[in-house]
Write an enzyme that holds these catalytic residues in place. Structure first.
Site, PDB file in Angstrom:
ATOM      1  N   TYR A   1       0.812  -1.216   0.000  1.00 36.53           N
ATOM      2  CA  TYR A   1       0.000   0.000   0.000  1.00 36.53           C
ATOM      3  C   TYR A   1       0.857   1.283   0.000  1.00 36.53           C
ATOM      4  O   TYR A   1       0.325   2.368  -0.212  1.00 36.53           O
ATOM      5  CB  TYR A   1      -0.952   0.050   1.213  1.00 36.53           C
ATOM      6  CG  TYR A   1      -1.913  -1.098   1.352  1.00 36.53           C
ATOM      7  CD1 TYR A   1      -2.103  -2.036   0.335  1.00 36.53           C
ATOM      8  CD2 TYR A   1      -2.658  -1.269   2.529  1.00 36.53           C
ATOM      9  CE1 TYR A   1      -2.977  -3.101   0.487  1.00 36.53           C
ATOM     10  CE2 TYR A   1      -3.543  -2.334   2.680  1.00 36.53           C
ATOM     11  CZ  TYR A   1      -3.690  -3.245   1.657  1.00 36.53           C
ATOM     12  OH  TYR A   1      -4.555  -4.305   1.821  1.00 36.53           O
TER      13      TYR A   1
ATOM     14  N   LEU B   1     -17.403  -3.716   2.237  1.00 32.54           N
ATOM     15  CA  LEU B   1     -18.512  -2.963   1.638  1.00 32.54           C
ATOM     16  C   LEU B   1     -18.504  -3.154   0.119  1.00 32.54           C
ATOM     17  O   LEU B   1     -19.128  -2.367  -0.615  1.00 32.54           O
ATOM     18  CB  LEU B   1     -18.371  -1.467   1.981  1.00 32.54           C
ATOM     19  CG  LEU B   1     -18.256  -1.129   3.471  1.00 32.54           C
ATOM     20  CD1 LEU B   1     -18.002   0.359   3.680  1.00 32.54           C
ATOM     21  CD2 LEU B   1     -19.520  -1.573   4.220  1.00 32.54           C
TER      22      LEU B   1
ATOM     23  N   ILE C   1     -12.698  -4.740   8.345  1.00 32.40           N
ATOM     24  CA  ILE C   1     -11.791  -3.585   8.242  1.00 32.40           C
ATOM     25  C   ILE C   1     -12.225  -2.632   7.124  1.00 32.40           C
ATOM     26  O   ILE C   1     -11.515  -2.438   6.141  1.00 32.40           O
ATOM     27  CB  ILE C   1     -10.333  -4.062   8.012  1.00 32.40           C
ATOM     28  CG1 ILE C   1     -10.279  -5.180   6.934  1.00 32.40           C
ATOM     29  CG2 ILE C   1      -9.712  -4.529   9.313  1.00 32.40           C
ATOM     30  CD1 ILE C   1      -8.853  -5.538   6.488  1.00 32.40           C
TER      31      ILE C   1
ATOM     32  N   SER D   1     -12.249   4.023   4.818  1.00 30.95           N
ATOM     33  CA  SER D   1     -12.782   5.305   4.370  1.00 30.95           C
ATOM     34  C   SER D   1     -11.744   6.374   4.675  1.00 30.95           C
ATOM     35  O   SER D   1     -11.031   6.295   5.680  1.00 30.95           O
ATOM     36  CB  SER D   1     -14.104   5.641   5.065  1.00 30.95           C
ATOM     37  OG  SER D   1     -14.521   6.926   4.636  1.00 30.95           O
ATOM     38  N   VAL D   2     -11.668   7.366   3.800  1.00 31.87           N
ATOM     39  CA  VAL D   2     -10.824   8.528   4.075  1.00 31.87           C
ATOM     40  C   VAL D   2     -11.697   9.730   4.484  1.00 31.87           C
ATOM     41  O   VAL D   2     -11.186  10.819   4.671  1.00 31.87           O
ATOM     42  CB  VAL D   2      -9.965   8.900   2.833  1.00 31.87           C
ATOM     43  CG1 VAL D   2      -8.969   7.791   2.514  1.00 31.87           C
ATOM     44  CG2 VAL D   2     -10.827   9.220   1.619  1.00 31.87           C
TER      45      VAL D   2
ATOM     46  N   ARG E   1     -17.639   9.331   7.559  1.00 31.04           N
ATOM     47  CA  ARG E   1     -17.835   7.892   7.350  1.00 31.04           C
ATOM     48  C   ARG E   1     -16.977   7.062   8.300  1.00 31.04           C
ATOM     49  O   ARG E   1     -17.398   5.988   8.749  1.00 31.04           O
ATOM     50  CB  ARG E   1     -17.478   7.525   5.904  1.00 31.04           C
ATOM     51  CG  ARG E   1     -18.458   8.075   4.892  1.00 31.04           C
ATOM     52  CD  ARG E   1     -17.951   7.787   3.503  1.00 31.04           C
ATOM     53  NE  ARG E   1     -18.904   8.180   2.479  1.00 31.04           N
ATOM     54  CZ  ARG E   1     -18.631   8.136   1.175  1.00 31.04           C
ATOM     55  NH1 ARG E   1     -17.440   7.725   0.749  1.00 31.04           N
ATOM     56  NH2 ARG E   1     -19.539   8.490   0.299  1.00 31.04           N
TER      57      ARG E   1
ATOM     58  N   ASN F   1     -18.818   4.352  10.504  1.00 32.86           N
ATOM     59  CA  ASN F   1     -18.521   2.919  10.384  1.00 32.86           C
ATOM     60  C   ASN F   1     -18.179   2.264  11.725  1.00 32.86           C
ATOM     61  O   ASN F   1     -18.232   1.041  11.850  1.00 32.86           O
ATOM     62  CB  ASN F   1     -17.376   2.691   9.382  1.00 32.86           C
ATOM     63  CG  ASN F   1     -17.774   3.066   7.963  1.00 32.86           C
ATOM     64  OD1 ASN F   1     -18.945   3.294   7.681  1.00 32.86           O
ATOM     65  ND2 ASN F   1     -16.797   3.138   7.062  1.00 32.86           N
TER      66      ASN F   1
HETATM   67  N1  LIG Z   1      -5.645  -8.723   1.762  1.00 23.94           N
HETATM   68  C1  LIG Z   1      -6.039  -8.224   0.607  1.00 23.94           C
HETATM   69  O1  LIG Z   1      -5.706  -8.739  -0.472  1.00 23.94           O
HETATM   70  C2  LIG Z   1      -6.917  -7.028   0.601  1.00 23.94           C
HETATM   71  C3  LIG Z   1      -7.556  -6.642  -0.588  1.00 23.94           C
HETATM   72  C4  LIG Z   1      -8.387  -5.515  -0.556  1.00 23.94           C
HETATM   73  C5  LIG Z   1      -8.558  -4.801   0.636  1.00 23.94           C
HETATM   74  N2  LIG Z   1      -7.907  -5.200   1.770  1.00 23.94           N
HETATM   75  C6  LIG Z   1      -8.063  -4.458   3.048  1.00 23.94           C
HETATM   76  O2  LIG Z   1      -9.455  -4.273   3.301  1.00 23.94           O
HETATM   77  C7  LIG Z   1      -9.723  -2.882   3.462  1.00 23.94           C
HETATM   78  C8  LIG Z   1     -11.139  -2.547   3.027  1.00 23.94           C
HETATM   79  O3  LIG Z   1     -11.365  -2.920   1.684  1.00 23.94           O
HETATM   80  P1  LIG Z   1     -11.490  -1.866   0.473  1.00 23.94           P
HETATM   81  O4  LIG Z   1     -10.704  -0.647   0.797  1.00 23.94           O
HETATM   82  O5  LIG Z   1     -11.113  -2.596  -0.769  1.00 23.94           O
HETATM   83  O6  LIG Z   1     -13.045  -1.559   0.344  1.00 23.94           O
HETATM   84  P2  LIG Z   1     -14.307  -1.325   1.306  1.00 23.94           P
HETATM   85  O7  LIG Z   1     -13.896  -1.066   2.698  1.00 23.94           O
HETATM   86  O8  LIG Z   1     -15.257  -2.422   1.008  1.00 23.94           O
HETATM   87  O9  LIG Z   1     -14.930  -0.015   0.656  1.00 23.94           O
HETATM   88  C9  LIG Z   1     -14.256   1.219   0.634  1.00 23.94           C
HETATM   89  C10 LIG Z   1     -15.088   2.185  -0.195  1.00 23.94           C
HETATM   90  O10 LIG Z   1     -16.348   2.412   0.430  1.00 23.94           O
HETATM   91  C11 LIG Z   1     -16.507   3.802   0.707  1.00 23.94           C
HETATM   92  N3  LIG Z   1     -17.147   3.922   2.031  1.00 23.94           N
HETATM   93  C12 LIG Z   1     -16.624   3.563   3.236  1.00 23.94           C
HETATM   94  N4  LIG Z   1     -17.488   3.805   4.221  1.00 23.94           N
HETATM   95  C13 LIG Z   1     -18.598   4.316   3.657  1.00 23.94           C
HETATM   96  C14 LIG Z   1     -19.818   4.791   4.170  1.00 23.94           C
HETATM   97  N5  LIG Z   1     -20.085   4.755   5.475  1.00 23.94           N
HETATM   98  N6  LIG Z   1     -20.762   5.262   3.290  1.00 23.94           N
HETATM   99  C15 LIG Z   1     -20.512   5.280   1.957  1.00 23.94           C
HETATM  100  N7  LIG Z   1     -19.357   4.852   1.407  1.00 23.94           N
HETATM  101  C16 LIG Z   1     -18.396   4.387   2.253  1.00 23.94           C
HETATM  102  C17 LIG Z   1     -15.109   4.390   0.699  1.00 23.94           C
HETATM  103  O11 LIG Z   1     -15.146   5.760   0.289  1.00 23.94           O
HETATM  104  P3  LIG Z   1     -14.212   6.943   0.922  1.00 23.94           P
HETATM  105  O12 LIG Z   1     -12.893   6.350   1.317  1.00 23.94           O
HETATM  106  O13 LIG Z   1     -14.109   7.888  -0.227  1.00 23.94           O
HETATM  107  O14 LIG Z   1     -14.973   7.494   2.078  1.00 23.94           O
HETATM  108  C18 LIG Z   1     -14.424   3.533  -0.358  1.00 23.94           C
HETATM  109  O15 LIG Z   1     -14.743   3.999  -1.655  1.00 23.94           O
HETATM  110  C19 LIG Z   1      -8.623  -2.228   2.607  1.00 23.94           C
HETATM  111  O16 LIG Z   1      -8.489  -0.859   2.834  1.00 23.94           O
HETATM  112  C20 LIG Z   1      -7.438  -3.063   2.994  1.00 23.94           C
HETATM  113  O17 LIG Z   1      -6.951  -2.677   4.268  1.00 23.94           O
HETATM  114  C21 LIG Z   1      -7.108  -6.294   1.761  1.00 23.94           C
END
Ligand SMILES: NC(=O)c1ccc[n+]([C@@H]2O[C@H](COP(=O)([O-])OP(=O)(O)OC[C@H]3O[C@@H](n4cnc5c(N)ncnc54)[C@H](OP(=O)(O)O)[C@@H]3O)[C@@H](O)[C@H]2O)c1
Length: 276
Positions: free
Chosen positions: A53, A193, A231, A234-235, A239, A243
């Site tokens: 990352y 999400l 996990i 969000s930035v 949110r 969350n």
């Molecule tokens: N091990 C692996 O291979 C792997 C792969 C993928 C992810 N991960 C981990 O899992 C974490 C989470 O997964 P992810 O980042 O892919 O996606 P996620 O958490 O499913 O979704 C993040 C997205 O949802 C939006 N969001 C978050 N809270 C919200 C809310 N309350 N209302 C509306 N929209 C909301 C965020 O927007 P904003 O940020 O613009 O608010 C962002 O666009 C990652 O950050 C990483 O640490 C691990």
């Protein structure tokens, strides 16, 4: 929302992990610093990063600036695919500690099995060494399928504490989770999400409305009641707070069963057999 509302899940090595944390994938280093500072201030005590990352330094700066005791914040990082192998994993881990500015992490994971390289068993032996040295309190894996886990369990000594995999209502991973449960390997949900895409699903928006919460809160609550570590990323400060504010309502058994019906096997991320 105070942090002490977040339950901890007991792991197979005797340690425990806060069930809800903050993910920082696709967050640049400076934004990660700002975002983690906001999250720690809001009450988060669990951060999920990775060498891949390229934001471990920002995470580390926010951690240091928070003034929180190191033991109060659970930190996970991961070894990337092109660093697999015994020696290169040890070096990768040293770099991660250095960037994070800590002398141990709570959890160190193999990011993907990367089966074409065929190095994950050797890589895991490096994780076992790091754990013996006390520099990672727990070790585990990410994106391992049943066949990767079976081989790992057969050829190494320390059972991974958890497997971090994609789980969201369209991809519920029932078989892989049951395999883990039977061996005391917890499941941690990434992209919980579905990267925001699940938030327009009518069944979920309807349930959220009924409970007077946002759809994101509804989905995070579903993860928690499913026994998963979760996990969300969000930035956005509002949110980030939203969350974490998921402990004032409960889904009924009927509602959990209805959400189970959304499982279609649809991924938003890559298939583990095809990465690396
Ligand atoms: N091990 C692996 O291979 C792997 C792969 C993928 C992810 N991960 C981990 O899992 C974490 C989470 O997964 P992810 O980042 O892919 O996606 P996620 O958490 O499913 O979704 C993040 C997205 O949802 C939006 N969001 C978050 N809270 C919200 C809310 N309350 N209302 C509306 N929209 C909301 C965020 O927007 P904003 O940020 O613009 O608010 C962002 O666009 C990652 O950050 C990483 O640490 C691990």
């Amino acid at each position: 929302m105070a942090n002490d509302v977040v339950p901890r899940i007991r792991l197979n090595d005797g340690n425990s992990i806060p069930q809800l944390g903050l993910g920082v994938y696709k967050v640049d280093d400076d934004t990660a610093e700002r975002t983690v500072a906001t999250a720690l201030d809001a009450g988060y005590r669990h951060l999920d990063t990775a060498e891949y990352y390229a934001n471990e330094a920002g995470v580390g700066r926010a951690l240091a600036a928070s003034g929180l005791p190191r033991d109060d914040v659970y930190v996970t990082t991961k070894v990337w695919n092109d660093q697999q192998g015994f020696d290169s994993t040890l070096h990768s881990f040293d770099r991660s500690l250095d960037k994070l500015g800590v002398d141990f992490v709570d959890l160190y994971l193999i990011h993907w099995p990367a089966p074409r390289q065929d190095l994950y068993v050797e890589t895991y032996r490096a994780l076992e060494r790091i754990r013996e040295e006390g520099r990672a309190r727990s070790i585990g894996v990410s994106n391992f399928q049943v066949h990767h886990l079976e081989r790992l369990l057969g050829e190494t000594d320390v059972v991974p504490v958890l497997n971090q995999i994609e789980v969201q209502p369209w991809l519920q991973q029932t078989e892989l989770r049951a395999f883990g449960d039977a061996r005391h390997i917890a499941t941690e949900a990434w992209s919980p999400l579905a990267r925001g895409r699940i938030l327009d699903e009518p069944l979920l928006t309807g349930l959220a409305e009924k409970h007077g919460v946002s759809t994101a809160q509804l989905v995070i609550r579903w993860h928690l009641q499913s026994g998963l570590v979760v996990i969300p990323k969000s930035v956005t400060p509002s949110r980030i707070a939203e969350n974490l504010d998921v402990f004032g309502f409960e889904l009924s058994d009927d509602e959990m069963a209805t959400i189970a019906g959304l499982d279609s096997g649809e991924r938003v991320g890559s298939h583990p057999d095809e990465v690396g």
